[in-house]
Design a protein around this motif. Structure first.
Motif, PDB file in Angstrom:
ATOM      1  N   HIS A  14       0.823  -1.231   0.000  1.00 38.83           N
ATOM      2  CA  HIS A  14       0.000   0.000   0.000  1.00 38.83           C
ATOM      3  C   HIS A  14       0.847   1.267   0.000  1.00 38.83           C
ATOM      4  CE1 HIS A  14      -3.450  -2.572   0.699  1.00 38.83           C
ATOM      5  NE2 HIS A  14      -2.787  -3.147   1.696  1.00 38.83           N
ATOM      6  N   PHE A  15       1.751   1.335  -0.974  1.00 41.88           N
ATOM      7  CA  PHE A  15       2.584   2.535  -1.071  1.00 41.88           C
ATOM      8  C   PHE A  15       1.796   3.697  -1.674  1.00 41.88           C
ATOM      9  CE2 PHE A  15       5.619   5.506  -2.732  1.00 41.88           C
ATOM     10  CZ  PHE A  15       6.655   5.493  -1.819  1.00 41.88           C
ATOM     11  N   ASN A  16       1.148   3.463  -2.840  1.00 39.29           N
ATOM     12  CA  ASN A  16       0.345   4.518  -3.490  1.00 39.29           C
ATOM     13  C   ASN A  16      -0.776   3.863  -4.297  1.00 39.29           C
ATOM     14  OD1 ASN A  16       1.637   3.556  -5.799  1.00 39.29           O
ATOM     15  ND2 ASN A  16       3.048   5.283  -5.939  1.00 39.29           N
ATOM     16  N   PHE A  63      13.129  -2.807 -14.824  1.00 37.97           N
ATOM     17  CA  PHE A  63      12.259  -2.395 -13.717  1.00 37.97           C
ATOM     18  C   PHE A  63      11.695  -1.007 -14.024  1.00 37.97           C
ATOM     19  CE2 PHE A  63      15.190  -5.399 -11.724  1.00 37.97           C
ATOM     20  CZ  PHE A  63      14.328  -6.193 -10.972  1.00 37.97           C
ATOM     21  N   VAL A  64      10.378  -0.871 -13.902  1.00 39.26           N
ATOM     22  CA  VAL A  64       9.711   0.420 -14.114  1.00 39.26           C
ATOM     23  C   VAL A  64       9.167   0.867 -12.766  1.00 39.26           C
ATOM     24  CG1 VAL A  64       7.898   1.649 -15.366  1.00 39.26           C
ATOM     25  CG2 VAL A  64       9.120  -0.254 -16.467  1.00 39.26           C
ATOM     26  N   THR A  65       9.802   1.844 -12.160  1.00 43.05           N
ATOM     27  CA  THR A  65       9.413   2.248 -10.804  1.00 43.05           C
ATOM     28  C   THR A  65       8.128   3.060 -10.820  1.00 43.05           C
ATOM     29  OG1 THR A  65      10.527   4.400 -10.633  1.00 43.05           O
ATOM     30  CG2 THR A  65      11.892   2.425 -10.316  1.00 43.05           C
ATOM     31  N   THR A  66       7.448   3.089  -9.675  1.00 44.20           N
ATOM     32  CA  THR A  66       6.206   3.864  -9.550  1.00 44.20           C
ATOM     33  C   THR A  66       6.148   4.681  -8.259  1.00 44.20           C
ATOM     34  OG1 THR A  66       5.131   1.946  -8.543  1.00 44.20           O
ATOM     35  CG2 THR A  66       4.833   2.233 -10.917  1.00 44.20           C
ATOM     36  N   SER A  67       7.063   4.445  -7.333  1.00 47.45           N
ATOM     37  CA  SER A  67       6.954   5.095  -6.022  1.00 47.45           C
ATOM     38  C   SER A  67       7.139   6.604  -6.079  1.00 47.45           C
ATOM     39  CB  SER A  67       7.969   4.481  -5.050  1.00 47.45           C
ATOM     40  OG  SER A  67       7.635   3.132  -4.768  1.00 47.45           O
ATOM     41  N   SER A  68       7.736   7.107  -7.147  1.00 51.77           N
ATOM     42  CA  SER A  68       7.894   8.558  -7.291  1.00 51.77           C
ATOM     43  C   SER A  68       6.889   9.142  -8.278  1.00 51.77           C
ATOM     44  CB  SER A  68       9.323   8.903  -7.721  1.00 51.77           C
ATOM     45  OG  SER A  68       9.715   8.142  -8.856  1.00 51.77           O
ATOM     46  N   GLY A 116      -0.186   0.474  -5.769  1.00 56.38           N
ATOM     47  CA  GLY A 116      -0.085  -0.670  -4.883  1.00 56.38           C
ATOM     48  C   GLY A 116       1.274  -0.780  -4.245  1.00 56.38           C
ATOM     49  N   ALA A 117       2.080  -1.720  -4.741  1.00 50.19           N
ATOM     50  CA  ALA A 117       3.341  -2.074  -4.093  1.00 50.19           C
ATOM     51  C   ALA A 117       4.415  -1.004  -4.277  1.00 50.19           C
ATOM     52  CB  ALA A 117       3.839  -3.415  -4.628  1.00 50.19           C
ATOM     53  N   SER A 118       5.371  -1.018  -3.365  1.00 48.15           N
ATOM     54  CA  SER A 118       6.494  -0.082  -3.376  1.00 48.15           C
ATOM     55  C   SER A 118       7.596  -0.577  -4.301  1.00 48.15           C
ATOM     56  CB  SER A 118       7.063   0.056  -1.961  1.00 48.15           C
ATOM     57  OG  SER A 118       7.599  -1.204  -1.550  1.00 48.15           O
ATOM     58  N   ASP A 119       8.564   0.294  -4.553  1.00 43.26           N
ATOM     59  CA  ASP A 119       9.747  -0.107  -5.326  1.00 43.26           C
ATOM     60  C   ASP A 119      10.496  -1.240  -4.622  1.00 43.26           C
ATOM     61  OD1 ASP A 119       9.079   1.868  -7.077  1.00 43.26           O
ATOM     62  OD2 ASP A 119      10.793   3.162  -6.648  1.00 43.26           O
ATOM     63  N   GLU A 120      10.565  -1.175  -3.295  1.00 46.43           N
ATOM     64  CA  GLU A 120      11.279  -2.223  -2.558  1.00 46.43           C
ATOM     65  C   GLU A 120      10.658  -3.590  -2.798  1.00 46.43           C
ATOM     66  OE1 GLU A 120      12.779  -1.051   1.609  1.00 46.43           O
ATOM     67  OE2 GLU A 120      11.217   0.432   1.157  1.00 46.43           O
ATOM     68  N   HIS A 147      13.903  10.802  -3.124  1.00 49.64           N
ATOM     69  CA  HIS A 147      14.851  10.216  -2.176  1.00 49.64           C
ATOM     70  C   HIS A 147      14.479   8.767  -1.878  1.00 49.64           C
ATOM     71  CE1 HIS A 147      17.846  10.098   1.020  1.00 49.64           C
ATOM     72  NE2 HIS A 147      16.944   9.483   1.765  1.00 49.64           N
ATOM     73  N   TYR A 148      13.174   8.480  -1.762  1.00 47.11           N
ATOM     74  CA  TYR A 148      12.777   7.091  -1.521  1.00 47.11           C
ATOM     75  C   TYR A 148      13.161   6.204  -2.711  1.00 47.11           C
ATOM     76  CZ  TYR A 148      10.322   2.774  -1.184  1.00 47.11           C
ATOM     77  OH  TYR A 148      10.069   1.435  -1.186  1.00 47.11           O
ATOM     78  N   THR A 149      12.960   6.706  -3.931  1.00 52.93           N
ATOM     79  CA  THR A 149      13.361   5.951  -5.118  1.00 52.93           C
ATOM     80  C   THR A 149      14.843   5.617  -5.050  1.00 52.93           C
ATOM     81  OG1 THR A 149      11.654   6.975  -6.499  1.00 52.93           O
ATOM     82  CG2 THR A 149      13.542   6.025  -7.646  1.00 52.93           C
TER      83      THR A 149
END
Length: 639
Positions: free
Chosen positions: A385-387, A418-423, A390-394, A455-457
């Protein structure tokens, strides 16, 4: 009866005035002012629509049809204003067909909403209020059937005559505006000069004309024309180390290694090497990777309508997006020449990871077209439940490392994307994931939220590296990282706010479209800052060279260049900026109606460049190259 007849007769005029006002409002959203020179084209197109409605609709249905037409156009104009707020581009009918993707990014869209955008529906609010008052007074309107038949028939003939005359005049005028618009490459100028509805007609006509030409084309001839055009541009002026029979610089420095590519969501270049005034380093992991590897500080986004999915497409193909449609949607049925295909010939397994549903932006079509062996989407990850995705980059990296360990155990080299989404906007990082302390002045601001997300990314990438080292994968894996597109919207955070809060130079266009590109090869302390300007079509040729893949020997048609082996470059852009825009090693150029009335800004000083006449050849070159790129991708075989 007389009141009802009066209402009916006044409806076309009322709707005409309302639509005209709404088109004027749209011009303000697009251009910041009305621009009266283009007003006739705008208004005549409205008259034409109303005349068609008058001539084709039965009497009983006319009032309903007029208001339905008003409702439909109001929604389209509202959507177009919202679209422009994000993309800075006038949408076409083809672009607006992608509105089904909006629910997936509702948080990002919500951040763009402004009260004034809802003025397109003000008349419906007023009408609803009047209807409520009418119901409260218990007054029921009488039916149109009470009109005397003779009166209706007499009025019909006179109204139809006026409608036919107005329709012919509007059609003739629209034809003139459409012909004028076809010669204007700059989409914003075209819409300003000929009007929004005529702009849609030009888009349809140009698309049809291009399709007819391409239908008679030959892909091998197109490839030959691309090669001929590229050979005419002075990419390479120095011959040292790259002469006949010699491999390019850095060729094969990562040959035989695994490849991990991280496409970082909404990641601009300015956070790289940025330290906040409280001493916090925004991207410590990426800074270290950049210092050890190759860092390209002057690479710019070139995405089209597909945004993130277009960046994936470009990295893997080195083909320009057409900008008419998301490439995953429009060309997911093709057999795309790609990096996965080249690596698979050498025994690699190609996998891609994205925490959203694979149907988002039709990636279920894109990934087979690129020939990935396997994709991992939402069901493959535990939702922390990051955003909204759904799931976080980690969590994404955790699943990815498990897959890579399995391939290593089977002695299979791999390419993992890998296609990140947390940012992703609106950059809301849950408290338990926050990793940086912000200065007080950045707390609860859009810029502060963005830095938190960036920064989290960076932190999650550090966690991935630790896992790779623990699994014994790090020393044999080339790591590539780049941004997909900008994150900070000028409407939410001004350039002045960024300059003041961070103490850095920043431009709303150049800095916004500037993305990082970093290549890290283990065991190679390269420590290179490559100053060559590039775009996203240049990423794959650069990576392929370092992997020991010769695109020439592979007979691979790339629209980009290897940034480590050229002395000069130019990168075309035609989304978020008008067609004909480009970055080269010195300037960003944005055309007006043509080249002469364009504007140029130095990418180094961020100051205007008045004398840009010497760059005309770059302008003409990128227009020709992007046209051939479109031709090439449309001629690729369907799978």
């Amino acid at each position: 009866m007389e009141r009802k007849k009066s209402v009916y007769k006044s409806t076309p005029a009322v709707i005409g005035v309302l639509l005209a006002l709404k088109l004027l409002l749209l011009r303000i959203f697009f251009f910041g002012e009305i621009y009266w020179s283009g007003l006739p084209g705008e208004l005549l197109s409205v008259f034409g629509l109303l005349c068609l409605a008058e001539l084709l609709t039965p009497v009983r249905a006319k009032v309903g049809v007029y208001w339905s037409l008003n409702a439909l156009l109001s929604f389209l104009l509202f959507s177009s204003a919202l679209y422009f707020a994000h993309f800075g581009t006038v949408p076409t009918y083809a672009v607006l067909s992608g509105l089904n993707q909006v629910p997936q990014v509702r948080a990002s869209v919500s951040a763009l909403l402004r009260p004034e955008q809802f003025l397109f529906f003000a008349d419906f609010v007023l009408l609803g209020g009047l209807k409520i008052v009418q119901l409260l007074r218990r007054r029921s309107p009488r039916s149109l059937d009470s009109f005397p038949t003779e009166a209706r028939q007499s009025r019909k003939w006179s109204t139809n005559t006026v409608a036919v005359v107005l329709l012919l005049v509007s059609a003739a005028a629209s034809f003139f505006y459409v012909q004028q618009g076809k010669s204007i490459d700059n989409e914003l100028v075209r819409a300003e000069k000929i009007g929004f509805l005529n702009y849609q007609a030009v888009a349809a006509i140009l698309s049809r004309e291009e399709d007819l030409v391409i239908a008679e084309g030959n892909i091998e001839e197109t490839r030959a024309r691309i090669a001929e055009l590229q050979s005419s541009y002075p990419y390479l002026t120095a011959s040292e180390g790259t002469g006949a029979g010699r491999d390019p610089h850095y060729f094969g420095v990562a040959e035989g290694m695994n490849l991990i590519v991280i496409q970082m969501e909404s990641f601009q270049n300015f956070p790289i090497h940025l330290t906040l005034n409280n001493g916090a380093e925004v991207t410590p992991v990426l800074n270290e990777l950049a210092g050890e590897g190759v860092y390209f500080p002057h690479v710019y986004q070139q995405i089209g309508q597909g945004n993130t999915s277009d960046a994936e497409f470009m990295f893997n193909t080195s083909i320009y997006p057409t900008a008419a449609v998301a490439m995953s949607t429009g060309y997911g049925n093709r057999e795309l020449p790609s990096l996965p295909r080249m690596l698979q010939k050498r025994g690699y397994t190609a996998q891609t990871f994205h925490v959203n549903k694979v149907t988002f932006w039709d990636r279920n079509k894109l990934y087979p077209a690129l020939n990935f062996n396997q994709y991992f989407d939402k069901p493959a990850f535990e939702n922390d439940h990051f955003n909204d995705y759904g799931a976080s980059d980690e969590e994404m990296y955790r699943v990815g490392v498990e897959q890579m360990k399995d391939l290593q155990a089977r002695n299979k080299p791999f390419y993992a994307q890998f296609v990140t989404t947390s940012s992703h906007s609106p950059f809301v990082v849950p408290d338990k994931f926050k990793q940086i302390a912000l200065p007080p002045e950045l707390e609860n601001t859009n810029l502060g939220n963005y830095i938190n997300a960036i920064h989290y990314t960076d932190y999650a990438i550090g966690q991935l590296i630790d896992q790779l080292k623990e699994a014994g994968l790090w020393e044999n894996t080339m790591l590539v990282l780049y941004g997909d597109h900008f994150g900070v919207q000028p409407s939410e955070t001004s350039a002045e706010e960024i300059r003041s809060a961070l103490g850095i130079p920043y431009d709303d266009t150049i800095s916004r479209f500037n993305i990082p590109f970093i290549i890290h090869v283990p065991g190679k302390q390269l420590g290179i800052v490559a100053e060559r300007t590039g775009g996203q079509v240049d990423l794959m040729p650069t990576v392929a060279n370092m992997l020991g893949l010769s695109l020439k020997r592979e007979n691979f048609t790339a629209l980009g260049q290897d940034l480590l082996n050229i002395d000069r470059n130019v990168s075309g852009v035609r989304y978020y900026l008008p067609t004909g825009s480009f970055f080269n090693d010195e300037i960003l150029f944005v055309p007006g109606q043509g080249f002469e009335d364009g504007e140029a800004v130095s990418i180094r000083t961020l100051e205007p460049v008045v004398d840009f006449a010497r760059y005309r050849t770059d302008y003409e070159y990128v227009l020709s190259l992007m046209k051939l790129s479109d031709e090439y991708v449309k001629l690729l075989p369907k799978r």
